[in-house]
Design a protein around this motif. Structure first.
Motif, PDB file in Angstrom:
ATOM      1  N   ALA A   1      -4.223  14.815  11.699  1.00 39.94           N
ATOM      2  CA  ALA A   1      -3.472  15.299  10.476  1.00 39.94           C
ATOM      3  C   ALA A   1      -4.214  15.819   9.641  1.00 39.94           C
TER       4      ALA A   1
ATOM      5  N   GLN B   1       3.397  15.505   5.977  1.00 36.77           N
ATOM      6  CA  GLN B   1       4.019  14.047   6.177  1.00 36.77           C
ATOM      7  C   GLN B   1       4.157  14.297   7.698  1.00 36.77           C
TER       8      GLN B   1
ATOM      9  N   LYS C   1       0.947  13.830   9.365  1.00 36.32           N
ATOM     10  CA  LYS C   1       0.713  12.740   9.556  1.00 36.32           C
ATOM     11  C   LYS C   1       1.474  11.667  10.544  1.00 36.32           C
TER      12      LYS C   1
END
Length: 59
Positions: A43, A26, A29
């Motif tokens: 990412a 995460q 991202k």
């Protein structure tokens, strides 16, 4: 925030810190969504490298 002589603007990277992102994937991202990374596949590339070399074991 100061890490070994490097000063970080925490507001710029707020969503990348573990306390907010919750996981390395995460966080990767969030680097893209926050505009830090200009490559839209950054990412995915970063996550693939982390997984390939099992770098998550160092976390």
């Amino acid at each position: 925030m100061n890490h070994g002589g490097v000063t970080w603007n925490t507001s710029l990277y707020h969503n990348v810190f573990r306390s907010v992102a919750g996981s390395y994937s995460q966080a990767a991202k969030n680097l893209v969504s926050e505009g830090y990374a200009t490559d839209p596949t950054y990412a995915t590339k970063l996550i693939n490298l982390i997984n390939s070399y099992k770098l998550y074991n160092l976390d």
